[in-house]
Design a protein around this motif. Sequence first.
Motif, PDB file in Angstrom:
ATOM      1  N   LEU A   1       0.872  -1.123  -0.367  1.00  0.00           N
ATOM      2  CA  LEU A   1       0.063  -0.013   0.048  1.00  0.00           C
ATOM      3  C   LEU A   1       0.889   1.245  -0.227  1.00  0.00           C
ATOM      4  CD1 LEU A   1      -2.749  -1.218   2.467  1.00  0.00           C
ATOM      5  CD2 LEU A   1      -3.195  -0.592   0.164  1.00  0.00           C
ATOM      6  N   ALA A   2       2.006   1.246   0.514  1.00  0.00           N
ATOM      7  CA  ALA A   2       2.832   2.368   0.744  1.00  0.00           C
ATOM      8  C   ALA A   2       3.378   2.692  -0.639  1.00  0.00           C
ATOM      9  CB  ALA A   2       4.055   1.924   1.558  1.00  0.00           C
ATOM     10  N   ALA A   3       3.579   1.823  -1.720  1.00  0.00           N
ATOM     11  CA  ALA A   3       3.747   2.094  -3.093  1.00  0.00           C
ATOM     12  C   ALA A   3       2.803   2.725  -3.697  1.00  0.00           C
ATOM     13  CB  ALA A   3       4.240   0.892  -3.674  1.00  0.00           C
ATOM     14  N   VAL A   4       1.569   3.022  -3.357  1.00  0.00           N
ATOM     15  CA  VAL A   4       0.597   3.553  -4.123  1.00  0.00           C
ATOM     16  C   VAL A   4       0.293   5.080  -3.739  1.00  0.00           C
ATOM     17  CG1 VAL A   4      -1.831   3.674  -4.575  1.00  0.00           C
ATOM     18  CG2 VAL A   4      -0.773   1.630  -3.939  1.00  0.00           C
ATOM     19  N   ASP A   5       0.746   5.946  -4.608  1.00  0.00           N
ATOM     20  CA  ASP A   5       0.394   7.325  -4.679  1.00  0.00           C
ATOM     21  C   ASP A   5      -0.731   7.603  -4.070  1.00  0.00           C
ATOM     22  OD1 ASP A   5       2.977   7.782  -5.543  1.00  0.00           O
ATOM     23  OD2 ASP A   5       2.483   7.971  -7.763  1.00  0.00           O
ATOM     24  N   GLY A   6      -0.766   8.438  -3.128  1.00  0.00           N
ATOM     25  CA  GLY A   6      -2.287   9.338  -2.644  1.00  0.00           C
ATOM     26  C   GLY A   6      -2.738   8.328  -1.654  1.00  0.00           C
ATOM     27  N   LEU A   7      -1.983   7.588  -1.089  1.00  0.00           N
ATOM     28  CA  LEU A   7      -2.472   6.620   0.207  1.00  0.00           C
ATOM     29  C   LEU A   7      -1.708   6.768   1.156  1.00  0.00           C
ATOM     30  CD1 LEU A   7      -3.195   2.821  -0.989  1.00  0.00           C
ATOM     31  CD2 LEU A   7      -4.814   4.718  -0.500  1.00  0.00           C
ATOM     32  N   GLU A   8      -2.473   7.231   2.496  1.00  0.00           N
ATOM     33  CA  GLU A   8      -1.670   7.408   3.884  1.00  0.00           C
ATOM     34  C   GLU A   8      -1.816   5.836   4.601  1.00  0.00           C
ATOM     35  OE1 GLU A   8      -2.904   9.502   7.878  1.00  0.00           O
ATOM     36  OE2 GLU A   8      -2.417  10.849   6.227  1.00  0.00           O
ATOM     37  N   VAL A   9      -0.592   5.447   5.118  1.00  0.00           N
ATOM     38  CA  VAL A   9      -0.683   3.987   5.416  1.00  0.00           C
ATOM     39  C   VAL A   9      -0.245   4.257   6.936  1.00  0.00           C
ATOM     40  CG1 VAL A   9       0.171   1.720   5.152  1.00  0.00           C
ATOM     41  CG2 VAL A   9      -0.231   3.052   3.318  1.00  0.00           C
ATOM     42  N   ALA A  10      -0.941   3.608   7.860  1.00  0.00           N
ATOM     43  CA  ALA A  10      -0.733   3.498   9.151  1.00  0.00           C
ATOM     44  C   ALA A  10      -0.837   2.062   9.766  1.00  0.00           C
ATOM     45  CB  ALA A  10      -1.410   4.580  10.267  1.00  0.00           C
TER      46      ALA A  10
ATOM     47  N   TRP B   1      13.736  -4.260   6.736  1.00  0.00           N
ATOM     48  CA  TRP B   1      12.458  -4.012   5.989  1.00  0.00           C
ATOM     49  C   TRP B   1      11.860  -2.704   6.747  1.00  0.00           C
ATOM     50  CZ3 TRP B   1       8.100  -8.340   6.642  1.00  0.00           C
ATOM     51  CH2 TRP B   1       7.271  -8.077   5.729  1.00  0.00           C
ATOM     52  N   LEU B   2      11.755  -2.730   8.163  1.00  0.00           N
ATOM     53  CA  LEU B   2      11.081  -1.552   8.819  1.00  0.00           C
ATOM     54  C   LEU B   2      11.849  -0.168   8.315  1.00  0.00           C
ATOM     55  CD1 LEU B   2      10.975  -2.957  12.541  1.00  0.00           C
ATOM     56  CD2 LEU B   2       9.044  -2.969  10.873  1.00  0.00           C
ATOM     57  N   HIS B   3      13.143  -0.166   8.049  1.00  0.00           N
ATOM     58  CA  HIS B   3      13.792   1.054   7.505  1.00  0.00           C
ATOM     59  C   HIS B   3      13.242   1.370   6.156  1.00  0.00           C
ATOM     60  CE1 HIS B   3      16.894   4.052   6.963  1.00  0.00           C
ATOM     61  NE2 HIS B   3      17.246   3.375   5.856  1.00  0.00           N
ATOM     62  N   ARG B   4      12.900   0.452   5.474  1.00  0.00           N
ATOM     63  CA  ARG B   4      12.378   0.789   4.208  1.00  0.00           C
ATOM     64  C   ARG B   4      11.174   1.147   4.204  1.00  0.00           C
ATOM     65  NH1 ARG B   4      13.188  -3.643  -0.724  1.00  0.00           N
ATOM     66  NH2 ARG B   4      11.410  -4.853   0.323  1.00  0.00           N
ATOM     67  N   LEU B   5      10.193   0.558   4.949  1.00  0.00           N
ATOM     68  CA  LEU B   5       8.767   1.155   5.193  1.00  0.00           C
ATOM     69  C   LEU B   5       8.718   2.384   5.756  1.00  0.00           C
ATOM     70  CD1 LEU B   5       7.128  -2.087   6.565  1.00  0.00           C
ATOM     71  CD2 LEU B   5       6.884  -1.222   4.326  1.00  0.00           C
ATOM     72  N   ARG B   6       9.615   2.974   6.788  1.00  0.00           N
ATOM     73  CA  ARG B   6       9.833   4.147   7.184  1.00  0.00           C
ATOM     74  C   ARG B   6      10.049   5.243   6.112  1.00  0.00           C
ATOM     75  NH1 ARG B   6      11.972   1.667  11.979  1.00  0.00           N
ATOM     76  NH2 ARG B   6      10.808   1.473  13.517  1.00  0.00           N
ATOM     77  N   GLY B   7      10.833   4.669   5.300  1.00  0.00           N
ATOM     78  CA  GLY B   7      11.454   5.761   4.239  1.00  0.00           C
ATOM     79  C   GLY B   7      10.194   5.842   3.251  1.00  0.00           C
ATOM     80  N   ALA B   8       9.364   4.833   3.194  1.00  0.00           N
ATOM     81  CA  ALA B   8       8.145   4.926   2.058  1.00  0.00           C
ATOM     82  C   ALA B   8       6.914   5.686   2.842  1.00  0.00           C
ATOM     83  CB  ALA B   8       7.842   3.472   1.754  1.00  0.00           C
ATOM     84  N   GLY B   9       7.195   6.349   4.131  1.00  0.00           N
ATOM     85  CA  GLY B   9       6.298   6.930   4.653  1.00  0.00           C
ATOM     86  C   GLY B   9       5.148   6.194   5.678  1.00  0.00           C
ATOM     87  N   VAL B  10       5.308   5.011   5.970  1.00  0.00           N
ATOM     88  CA  VAL B  10       4.540   4.182   6.537  1.00  0.00           C
ATOM     89  C   VAL B  10       4.561   4.658   8.279  1.00  0.00           C
ATOM     90  CG1 VAL B  10       3.840   1.860   7.508  1.00  0.00           C
ATOM     91  CG2 VAL B  10       4.481   2.222   5.279  1.00  0.00           C
ATOM     92  N   GLN B  11       3.381   5.069   8.742  1.00  0.00           N
ATOM     93  CA  GLN B  11       3.370   5.357  10.110  1.00  0.00           C
ATOM     94  C   GLN B  11       3.201   4.402  10.961  1.00  0.00           C
ATOM     95  OE1 GLN B  11      -0.057   8.145  10.265  1.00  0.00           O
ATOM     96  NE2 GLN B  11       0.576   9.049   8.379  1.00  0.00           N
ATOM     97  N   PHE B  12       3.951   4.202  12.196  1.00  0.00           N
ATOM     98  CA  PHE B  12       4.145   3.195  12.986  1.00  0.00           C
ATOM     99  C   PHE B  12       3.604   3.584  14.245  1.00  0.00           C
ATOM    100  CE2 PHE B  12       7.232   1.986   9.900  1.00  0.00           C
ATOM    101  CZ  PHE B  12       7.092   0.512   9.725  1.00  0.00           C
TER     102      PHE B  12
END
Length: 404
Positions: free
Chosen positions: A20-29, A116-127
């Motif tokens: 989902l983080a790879a999709v433009d216009g989505l906010e992922v938490a 993996w977590l580093h990449r997800l944070r870089g993709a804008g995923v909120q934890f």
Amino acid sequence: MARVAIVGGGPAGLMAAEVLAAVDGLEVAIFDAMPSFGRKFLMAGKGGMNITHSEPMSAFVGRYGARKPAIAPLLEAFGPQQLREWIGDLGIETFVGSSGRVFPSEMKAAPLLRAWLHRLRGAGVQFHVRHRWLGWGADGALRFATPAGEKLLTFDALVLALGGGSWARLGSDGAWVPLLAERGITVAPLMPTNCGFDVGWSAHFSERFAGQPVKPVIASVAGSSQRGEFNITAGGIEGGLVYALSAPLRDALASEGRAVLHLDLAPDRTLARLTADLAHPRGHDSLANHLRRRAGIDGVKAGLLREFLPISTLTATDRLAVAIKHLALPVSAARPIDEAISTAGGVAFEALDERLMLRDLPGVFCAGEMLDWEAPTGGYLLTACFATGRAAGLGAHAWLAEKS
């Protein structure tokens, strides 16, 4: 901007977040009840992170038993080879062990999870940690218990990846079951799998042999047979061979109230050869020495024979040979669910559409071990968690795209 919540920070939830983080216009938490993500994943990797298996796909998908029709399409889209390539993209190499199992080069889960977590944070995923999902509020908002009190949060789509019911201390405690059941979702009861079993040894056998491995043997139950080894515990049996046959043992206990594991203690000898070997005159040898010298049976294997066979069988060559090739080991109960490596049961696939969305709760998707499937250890559990997480993430994206 559409907002997607993912509840559960194990492999399935993290994979849904990545998609989902790879999709433009989505906010992922992504939310987890524990203080950190991937706790069960890390624990599973302590003895050597077995991430998947290299066997042919036809055999691989057969490991999912009755749920093969539901799991196979997901593995065709993201199976063992795709998983290895994905791990490689994280900068971690994998290798195939002598058993066919696939491991990260360092044999540990922690480096993979960190990358993996580093990449997800870089993709804008909120934890969000220490956020325990409590279901839905009256207005449809998600309820979370947090250290600061209860929070109500609104999202456009929800991916649930809450795990099964084993290893509750690591987060997968099955507390989600009543939350979905009260919404009318069909949830099969959670049951232990890849688990040990109680036998009820004599005090002498338990004191002498607890902790010892039994190998090599062929174990059989309900038409399923496998070669390998298992361990004696103070009150029963556990280990790889027992885990592989835990489903038929558990099901026999449930349906018949009893279950028997049949053991071939001399898997490399035919019955005819074993009978001939044991027929040699004992002379002054004790029974123990005769079994050791003529049949290669000693230690815990000899102990098992003495535990279950009457003296009349132990001293009759033909019957003893048959017993060595077909020793009946009765089990009385599966170990408690919280001791199991994984669980069977969960959200029925019939309650989901092909995108893993709940038919009666549009916009809510399910993934990972909370779905009603089971598989043996050997990389099959993790591979299906990754595959279902990816499918749920893609499903949530497709559903949101249809709505926009």
